[in-house]
Enzyme design. Structure first.
Site, short mmCIF file in Angstrom:
data_model
loop_
_atom_site.label_atom_id
_atom_site.label_comp_id
_atom_site.label_asym_id
_atom_site.label_seq_id
_atom_site.Cartn_x
_atom_site.Cartn_y
_atom_site.Cartn_z
N GLU B 61 0.81 -1.21 0.00
CA GLU B 61 0.00 0.00 0.00
C GLU B 61 0.84 1.26 0.00
O GLU B 61 0.46 2.27 -0.61
CB GLU B 61 -0.95 0.02 1.20
CG GLU B 61 -2.17 -0.90 1.06
CD GLU B 61 -1.87 -2.36 1.28
OE1 GLU B 61 -0.72 -2.68 1.70
OE2 GLU B 61 -2.77 -3.18 1.05
N ASP B 86 -10.16 0.96 5.53
CA ASP B 86 -9.37 0.71 6.74
C ASP B 86 -7.87 0.68 6.45
O ASP B 86 -7.07 0.94 7.33
CB ASP B 86 -9.78 -0.64 7.34
CG ASP B 86 -11.28 -0.74 7.53
OD1 ASP B 86 -11.75 -0.66 8.66
OD2 ASP B 86 -12.00 -0.88 6.51
N HIS B 130 -12.19 -3.96 9.12
CA HIS B 130 -12.75 -3.85 7.76
C HIS B 130 -14.10 -3.14 7.76
O HIS B 130 -14.94 -3.42 6.91
CB HIS B 130 -12.95 -5.24 7.14
CG HIS B 130 -11.69 -5.96 6.77
ND1 HIS B 130 -10.86 -6.54 7.68
CD2 HIS B 130 -11.12 -6.20 5.55
CE1 HIS B 130 -9.85 -7.12 7.06
NE2 HIS B 130 -9.98 -6.92 5.77
C1 LIG Z 1 -2.84 -4.28 4.24
C2 LIG Z 1 -3.87 -5.11 3.56
N1 LIG Z 1 -3.99 -5.04 2.23
C3 LIG Z 1 -4.91 -5.78 1.59
C4 LIG Z 1 -5.73 -6.61 2.27
C5 LIG Z 1 -6.79 -7.42 1.57
N2 LIG Z 1 -6.38 -8.82 1.49
C6 LIG Z 1 -6.76 -9.69 2.42
S1 LIG Z 1 -6.07 -11.18 2.19
C7 LIG Z 1 -5.26 -10.67 0.81
C8 LIG Z 1 -4.38 -11.61 0.07
C9 LIG Z 1 -3.32 -12.14 0.95
O1 LIG Z 1 -2.53 -13.03 0.26
P1 LIG Z 1 -1.43 -13.90 0.97
O2 LIG Z 1 -0.59 -13.03 1.83
O3 LIG Z 1 -0.73 -14.67 -0.07
O4 LIG Z 1 -2.25 -14.84 1.95
P2 LIG Z 1 -3.32 -15.98 1.57
O5 LIG Z 1 -4.64 -15.30 1.43
O6 LIG Z 1 -2.89 -16.62 0.32
O7 LIG Z 1 -3.32 -16.89 2.73
C10 LIG Z 1 -5.54 -9.34 0.55
C11 LIG Z 1 -5.02 -8.58 -0.59
C12 LIG Z 1 -5.60 -6.65 3.67
N3 LIG Z 1 -6.40 -7.41 4.44
N4 LIG Z 1 -4.66 -5.90 4.28
#
Ligand SMILES: Cc1ncc(C[n+]2csc(CCOP(=O)(O)OP(=O)(O)O)c2C)c(N)n1
Ligand SMILES: [Mg+2]
Lengths: 355, 329
Positions: B61, B86, B130
Site C-alpha cells: 500500500e 481501513d 474492515h
Molecule cells: C494491508 C492489507 N492489504 C490488503 C488486504 C486485503 N487482502 C486480504 S487477504 C489478501 C491476500 C493475501 O494473500 P497472501 O498473503 O498470499 O495470503 P493468503 O490469502 O494466500 O493466505 C488481501 C489482498 C488486507 N487485508 N490488508
C-alpha cells in the site's frame, strides 16, 4: 540443476504437476523430521485432520448462512501449518493471518470456542467481538489472527524483543502469505529481527495466490525464501505438502532461534483448495488446476500413505482418527450453536482495562 | 432524458469508463482489480475496455499510494483503489504528509490530480479492521478534498468531478451501498464538489447526514412524518469543501438541527458541523443541536453488537423526536 527460479518453477507447476513426482524438486530443504515417533506421527495426523474437518464444516455452515461476515479457509495447507506448529512448545508465540483457523488450531486452540466465535457468540474466544479473522488465545501463546495483511510482522518483532529482554528461551513464529511478503512491514521486521538477533521464525505459506494475484507475477526475485539472504538470515524453501519436510526445516529454524542465533525464514510451497474467501468466483484459476493439486499433493493423503507404508498406522487406525475428529468437531459445532448471543451492550465492554 | 435504475457499482464503472474514454492519463492502481473487476465488482467491464490502464499491484500500500502521488505529479491522473478504507492506515505518511502537503509546501508549484477511492463502513459483518468510517481524519488534514456520496446518481457525478479535479480527493464509497440502485441519467454529467443536496424537504427539523446514513435518515423522516414531524434531510455529499450555505438555509427555516453519521461520535464530523451551527446560526436555533454517530468502540463482529453500535433508524427517530420536543417557541 534447473535454471529457472523457484517462483518460475512454481508457476510452471500450476499446470504441470509432474514436477512433484520427482523428489528433491525445487531445491527444497529436504531434511525431513525423521526422529519423531509413532505417537507423535499420529498426533500430527490428528491435527491435520482436525483442521481439514473444522474448515470443511465451517465452509458448510457459512453456506447455510450460519456464519456472518466472511471466512478464509486453509484446506490444502494443513501440512505447512501443522508441520510448523509441531516444532513449537506451548509457551512459544504465534501470530496468524486472515487465514487463521488452521494456525490457531495447530497451536492447540479448542474448536468449540472457535466455532462459537465464528457464530458471533458470547462464549467465543473473543466474546463475539472478533469473528473469523480475529481469533486469539493469549493463554496458548496465540497473539492473534490479523485482518490486515502484514500486520503481524512488527508485532512479532516486539514479542521477540520481549523474549530477549525477559531472558526466556521462548520462540515467536509469524505466519504470512506470499502476498504479505510484499508489505513493507515484512522488510522492516525482517531486518530488525536480524540485527537484534531476535528468536523469530518467519513462516511464509506460499499458496501461489494472494487473493486473485499469482505469486510469480507479484513477487520479484528467485523465491520468497531467497529474501532471507538480503537480511542475513537463513532461508529455506520446503515442500509444504509434506508435513515431515516442513517439520524438519522449521525445527531447525526453531532450534536456531531458541539457542540465540536469531531469526530464520521458511517458505512452504502449498496450495489452498477453496477460494480466497468462501464465495470467491475464482476466475483467476481453473478447476483442473485445483483438481490436480488435490489428486497429487494432498498433504493428508500423502501423510496417510506414508504412515501405511511405514506400518506406523493401519487403515483402521486412520479411520479411527477421522471418526474421533468428526465427533469432536460435531460436538464443538453443537456447543457453538447452542451458546447464547452476546447482549448488545456487551459491545461497550473490553475497550480499556480501567474505564 | 429518461433515467435508468442502476446500482452504485455500475455508476462507479460508468463514471470511470467515461473519464478514461476522454482522458488517457486516467488509470486505476490497486490490488486485485483485473480478475473480478475489483473485489466488489465495482470496476466490472473496465479491465476489458482499458486493459493497460487498470493495474494490479503487489500488496504494497505504501508504494501504491505513493506511486499514485508520483504519477499525479508527473502528468497522470490516477485513481488509487484502497481495497478497504481501513487500509489507509498502511499509507498514512503518503496521504497525510505527502499527498496533502506537496502542493502547499512547494509554494503551489505542483498539482496532484488524483482520487483515493476507499470503500468504507459497516454492514457486511467484517469486524474491527474492515468496517470503519474514517472521513474525519482526512477532513482534519488540510490539502485533501473529501467526498462521501449516497445514491448512485451522486456517486457517478461526483466521481467524475473528483477524477477531473486537479487536487487530491479522498472518495469514500460505502460498502453497503454497492448494490443500492437509483435513477441515473444516461447522458454524461458532473456534480460539482462542495454542493449538498436536499433529499427531502421539511419544516420542523433538519437532519444533516451523508453516505449510507442518508438512507436511514430518509426512512426515519418517513416514520417521523407519521407522528406529525416534518424532517428535512440534507445529504452533504462532500465534507470538504463543505456546503454550509445549504445547512444555514435549512436550519434558518427549521430552527432545529441534528447530524447523523456512521463514524463514531467523538471527534466525528458532526462535532464540526454542530460547532459551526452554534457559531453562525445561534440566533435562529430553537433547540440544542443534536448528534448521532456510532458508539465509541471498534466495530464488534457479532451482528447483535454491530447493530447496537451503528445508528439505526429507530435511534434517529427517537433523537429527532426528543430534539423537536425541546424546541422553544
Ligand atoms: C494491508 C492489507 N492489504 C490488503 C488486504 C486485503 N487482502 C486480504 S487477504 C489478501 C491476500 C493475501 O494473500 P497472501 O498473503 O498470499 O495470503 P493468503 O490469502 O494466500 O493466505 C488481501 C489482498 C488486507 N487485508 N490488508
Ligand atoms: Mg497466498
Amino acid at each position: 540443476m534447473p535454471t529457472k527460479t523457484l517462483l518460475a518453477q512454481q508457476a510452471a507447476s500450476l499446470t504441470d504437476l509432474s514436477i512433484y513426482r520427482h523428489s528433491g524438486h525445487m531445491h527444497a530443504h529436504t531434511k525431513p523430521a525423521l526422529h519423531i515417533n509413532a505417537r507423535q506421527k499420529r498426533a500430527i495426523l490428528k491435527r491435520m485432520v482436525l483442521i481439514r474437518v473444522f474448515e470443511e464444516k465451517a465452509g458448510d455452515l457459512f453456506q447455510q448462512k450460519l456464519i456472518p461476515g466472511f471466512i478464509h479457509l486453509s484446506i490444502g495447507q494443513e501440512a505447512s501449518t501443522v508441520g510448523s506448529c509441531s516444532a513449537l512448545r506451548p509457551d512459544d508465540y504465534i501470530i496468524s493471518t486472515h487465514r487463521g483457523h488452521a494456525h490457531i488450531l495447530a497451536k492447540g486452540a479448542d474448536p468449540k470456542y472457535m466455532y462459537a466465535e465464528l457464530f458471533g457468540k458470547a462464549a467465543g474466544y473473543c466474546k463475539g467481538k472478533g469473528g473469523s479473522m480475529h481469533i486469539a488465545d493469549f493463554s496458548l501463546g496465540i497473539l492473534g489472527a490479523n485482518g490486515v495483511v502484514g500486520g503481524g510482522f512488527p508485532i512479532m518483532t516486539g514479542a521477540g524483543l520481549s523474549i530477549k529482554l525477559r531472558k526466556t528461551d521462548q520462540v515467536g513464529m509469524v505466519f504470512f502469505g506470499d502476498g504479505a511478503s510484499n508489505r513493507g512491514t515484512f522488510h522492516e521486521a525482517a531486518n530488525m529481527a536480524a540485527v537484534f538477533k531476535l528468536p523469530i521464525v518467519f513462516v511464509c505459506e506460499n499458496n501461489y495466490y494472494a487473493s486473485t494475484s499469482r505469486a510469480d507475477k507479484m513477487v520479484s526475485g528467485p523465491s520468497i525464501a531467497a529474501r532471507a539472504c538480503a537480511y542475513g538470515m537463513p532461508g529455506h524453501f520446503v515442500d509444504g505438502s509434506n508435513v515431515l519436510d516442513v517439520l524438519g526445516a522449521v525445527q531447525e529454524a526453531v532450534d536456531h532461534a531458541r539457542s540465540g542465533n536469531g531469526p530464520s525464514l521458511i517458505e512452504t510451497s502449498t496450495y489452498r483448495y477453496r477460494g480466497h474467501f468462501e464465495g470467491d468466483k475464482q476466475k483467476y484459476r481453473t478447476a483442473e488446476e485445483i483438481h490436480a493439486h488435490k489428486l497429487h499433493r494432498d498433504p493428508i493423503d500423502r501423510f496417510e500413505k506414508l504412515l501405511l507404508i511405514e506400518g506406523t498406522l493401519t487403515r483402521e487406525d486412520i479411520d479411527a482418527v477421522w471418526e474421533g475428529v468428526n465427533a469432536r468437531i460435531d460436538e464443538a459445532i453443537r456447543f457453538g450453536m447452542e451458546a447464547p448471543l452476546p447482549q448488545p451492550e456487551d459491545a461497550l465492554k473490553d475497550l480499556f482495562v480501567n474505564l | 432524458m429518461k433515467s435508468r435504475y442502476i446500482s452504485c457499482s455500475k455508476a462507479i464503472s460508468e463514471a470511470i469508463a467515461e473519464e478514461m474514454e476522454q482522458d488517457e492519463t486516467v488509470f486505476i492502481l490497486g490490488e486485485d482489480l483485473v480478475a473480478h473487476g475489483g473485489i466488489f465488482g465495482q470496476f466490472s467491464g473496465l479491465p476489458k475496455l482499458f486493459p493497460d490502464r487498470i493495474i494490479d499491484t503487489p500488496i504494497s500500500e505504501t508504494a501504491i499510494v505513493g506511486g499514485g502521488i508520483g504519477a499525479a505529479l508527473t502528468g497522470m491522473r490516477p485513481i488509487i483503489d484502497m481495497h478497504f478504507a481501513d487500509f489507509v492506515t498502511t499509507a498514512m505518511d503518503e496521504i497525510v504528509n505527502q499527498m496533502a502537503k506537496i502542493r502547499y509546501m512547494f509554494g503551489g508549484q505542483a498539482k496532484l490530480p488524483l482520487v483515493l477511492w476507499a470503500p468504507d463502513g459497516s454492514g457486511i459483518r467484517a469486524a474491527a479492521q474492515h468496517s470503519q468510517c474514517l472521513e474525519s481524519w482526512f477532513v482534519h488534514t488540510p490539502g485533501l478534498k473529501v467526498v462521501v456520496p449516497s445514491e448512485p446518481a451522486d456517486v457517478k457525478g461526483l466521481l467524475k468531478s473528483a477524477i477531473r479535479d486537479d487536487d487530491p480527493v479522498v472518495f469514500f464509497q460505502h460498502k453497503s451501498l454497492f448494490a443500492q440502485r437509483g435513477p441515473v441519467s444516461p447522458e454524461p454529467y458532473y456534480i460539482p464538489l462542495g454542493v449538498a443536496d436536499v433529499k427531502r424537504p421539511g419544516a420542523h427539523i433538519t437532519l444533516i447526514t451523508y453516505s449510507r446514513m442518508t438512507y436511514r435518515c430518509l426512512e426515519a423522516a418517513q416514520e417521523l412524518a407519521g407522528q406529525g414531524i416534518d424532517a428535512e434531510v440534507i445529504d452533504l455529499r462532500t465534507l470538504k469543501p463543505l456546503d454550509f450555505n445549504c445547512i444555514a438555509q435549512s436550519v434558518s427555516k427549521t430552527r432545529c438541527a441534528m447530524i447523523v453519521h456512521e463514524a463514531c461520535l467523538t471527534g466525528g464530523f458532526g462535532a464540526e458541523i454542530a460547532a459551526r451551527i452554534g457559531e453562525e446560526l445561534f440566533d435562529c436555533l430553537a433547540a440544542p443541536v443534536a448528534r448521532i454517530g456510532a458508539k465509541d468502540v471498534p466495530m464488534p463482529f457479532s451482528p447483535v453488537m454491530e447493530d447496537f453500535v451503528v445508528p439505526q433508524v429507530a435511534d434517529i427517530v427517537a433523537c429527532a423526536e426528543k430534539t423537536v420536543k425541546r424546541k422553544r417557541l
